[in-house]
Scaffold this active site. Structure first.
Site, short mmCIF file in Angstrom:
data_model
loop_
_atom_site.label_atom_id
_atom_site.label_comp_id
_atom_site.label_asym_id
_atom_site.label_seq_id
_atom_site.Cartn_x
_atom_site.Cartn_y
_atom_site.Cartn_z
N HIS A 169 39.34 30.48 49.35
CA HIS A 169 40.57 31.05 49.88
C HIS A 169 41.65 31.05 48.80
O HIS A 169 41.77 30.10 48.03
CB HIS A 169 41.07 30.27 51.10
CG HIS A 169 42.12 30.99 51.86
ND1 HIS A 169 43.45 30.91 51.54
CD2 HIS A 169 42.04 31.86 52.91
CE1 HIS A 169 44.15 31.68 52.37
NE2 HIS A 169 43.32 32.26 53.20
N HIS A 170 42.42 32.13 48.74
CA HIS A 170 43.37 32.31 47.64
C HIS A 170 44.45 31.24 47.64
O HIS A 170 45.06 30.96 46.59
CB HIS A 170 44.01 33.70 47.73
CG HIS A 170 44.37 34.29 46.40
ND1 HIS A 170 45.07 33.59 45.43
CD2 HIS A 170 44.14 35.51 45.87
CE1 HIS A 170 45.25 34.36 44.37
NE2 HIS A 170 44.69 35.52 44.60
N SER A 171 44.71 30.60 48.77
CA SER A 171 45.74 29.56 48.80
C SER A 171 45.36 28.34 47.98
O SER A 171 46.22 27.56 47.58
CB SER A 171 46.02 29.13 50.25
OG SER A 171 44.87 28.54 50.83
N ASN A 356 49.19 28.55 43.43
CA ASN A 356 49.50 29.89 42.94
C ASN A 356 50.86 29.89 42.24
O ASN A 356 51.86 29.42 42.79
CB ASN A 356 49.55 30.89 44.11
CG ASN A 356 48.18 31.10 44.73
OD1 ASN A 356 47.47 32.03 44.39
ND2 ASN A 356 47.80 30.23 45.67
#
Length: 505
Positions: A169-171, A356
């Protein structure tokens, strides 16, 4: 549905998932959770909250069959010990802000051996891998455990002996975070006791918009030019910020073959890749005195132009169709990869700034025909140089955090998705290992990262590995049934540009 995906035991029904988990736990459960948390829970960053529907998929080709005990032990010793990979997002009933909370990692939940149709695999193993990776975009992840998975496809293809698809997951992190983790987890294939050679430090030491002050010996004219560059920087920033707000509100790219057709309706993403010669890319870079990024953007201009004119039947050779892409930019210091890998290898992984740290640039893409293939690179260099003289990337990062804080997640996500849906393409590139590496004792043949989630029909990612530049496409498969022909256009475009650059030497 294809035969390979039809026999998977995991459901392929897509649902809109709520990333954060609201929990009411007993006192015993709270005490157990407290023992797991070595450090206080961290708040989830604004950038991570905005990408709650975004996933990164990294397809890795291996030179040997998968040794499951070695893989399990390597993953347990490496990935599972990093904070984000052993945490879940929790929102307590008493508060409204999600935070990272440590949890127990059960490797059986994260290492997946899918059962595919044996006949489909035997008939076309490359397609079986591609179909399975495409099916991941329709399969939800269990939000009650850390959001990462290893999907092991242990059969030979035309490129590798076995394949692993890693879904994250990008988080959990952006491209730089995950590249840092990859570099720290791998070893040199030439000497497995050693870490792989690090990519060379970039020549740029400051931000992309930095203007070094000239020495006093340069004279008054050079000093005046240096001062003037700040006025230019300010003007370009004002223009780009205005364009950002206009894009968010009403400014849309024109409908083209590349523009997503069915907004608001999920389309399964097909992820495909093609290896290009990194030596050819560098040859063009040196011949034209530009950067690798300039060459990659130029190749993309040329490839999309070839595809557009062939597919549309448009014969207007004077046409200059302007699209726009979202270009993700890492805001960390240019030396952060080396510094973070050093911290991880010395046991100080908790000091690494995970997550991020991204801004983005709205980068114009030009679709047209040029008699001289080098004109695509010249146009790309002109556009990229213009964007370097702007604070747009800093503004977009700060604006996202301010909007999220003031308006909340729902409104901020709506604005973010609206802005992306008004453009046409997502674009990024990353530098990877410069020598062959081993992951958990398995020599790596290729690395092909991509993802799904952005409301766009086409995503273009470049990733270098040793002497290969991998171009990775994530496409709405209903809109791009001929995505392999588009990959051919990338390969042919580089060939033509390289041949034209040979005349400059």
């Amino acid at each position: 549905m294809d035969a390979a995906a039809a026999t998977m035991t995991t459901t392929t029904t897509l649902r809109k998932r709520q990333l954060t988990v609201r929990t009411t736990r007993s006192a015993e459960e709270e005490n157990a959770a407290g023992k797991l948390a070595a450090e206080p829970a961290e708040p989830v960053s604004p950038s991570a909250r905005l990408v709650e529907d975004f996933y990164i998929v990294v397809v890795i080709g291996l030179a040997t069959p998968v040794n499951l005990p070695a893989a399990r032990s390597g993953i347990a010793a490496q990935l599972a010990r990093y904070p984000r990979f052993r945490s879940i997002q929790v929102t307590d009933d008493a508060g409204g802000n999600p935070r990272w909370v440590r949890t127990t990692v059960n490797l059986d939940d994260h290492i997946i051996y899918p059962r595919l149709d044996a006949e489909a695999v035997a008939a076309n193993p490359d397609k079986a891998v591609e179909d399975y990776v495409a099916s991941l975009s329709t399969m939800p992840m269990d939000e009650s455990r850390p959001l990462w998975e290893f999907h092991v496809l242990d059969f030979p293809t035309s490129e590798a002996t076995a394949t692993t698809a890693i879904r994250v997951h990008h988080s959990l992190g952006d491209g730089m975070s995950l590249l840092t983790l990859l570099m720290a987890c791998t070893r040199s294939a030439a000497d497995p006791t050693m870490l792989p050679a690090m990519p060379p430090l970039p020549t740029r030491k400051g931000a992309i918009y930095a203007r070094p002050r000239p020495p006093a010996s340069a004279g008054a004219l050079a000093f005046a030019a240096w001062v003037w560059s700040f006025f230019v920087l300010a003007w370009h920033t004002v223009v780009d910020v205005a364009s950002f707000f206009a894009t968010t509100m009403f400014l849309k790219d024109p409908p083209t073959l590349f523009k997503r057709v069915k907004h608001g309706e999920f389309q399964r993403k097909r992820i495909v890749h093609r290896g290009l010669s990194l030596d050819d890319v560098k040859f063009v870079k040196n011949a034209m005195n530009c950067t690798v990024n300039d060459v990659l953007v130029g190749i993309t201009y040329a490839a999309l132009s070839r595809y557009y004119f062939r597919k549309s039947g448009d014969t207007d050779t004077d046409r200059d169709l302007r699209l726009r892409s979202i270009l993700l930019v890492n805001l960390r210091p240019t030396t952060s990869l080396h510094a973070c890998v050093d911290m991880i290898n010395s046991g100080r992984e908790n000091e690494v700034k995970w997550g991020n740290a991204l801004g983005f640039i709205i980068l114009p893409f030009h679709i047209g025909t040029h008699k001289d293939p080098l004109d695509y690179v010249r146009k790309a260099k002109q556009v990229v140089d213009r964007k370097k003289s702007s604070l747009e990337v800093v503004f977009t990062h700060v604006a996202a955090e301010v909007i999220l804080k003031c308006l909340g997640l729902k409104a901020a996500a709506a604005i973010f998705h609206r802005m992306i849906s008004h453009t046409t393409i997502s674009f990024s590139n990353m530098i990877g290992p410069v020598e062959q590496v081993e992951f958990c004792g398995h020599p790596v043949v290729y690395i092909a990262p991509s993802g799904y989630g952005p409301p766009e029909a086409l995503t273009v990612n470049y990733q270098s590995y040793v002497n290969t530049m991998m171009v990775n496409l994530a496409v709405d498969e209903a809109q791009f049934p001929d995505c392999h022909q588009l990959l051919d256009d990338f390969a042919e475009s580089l060939k033509r540009i390289k041949d034209a650059a040979s005349s400059l030497c």
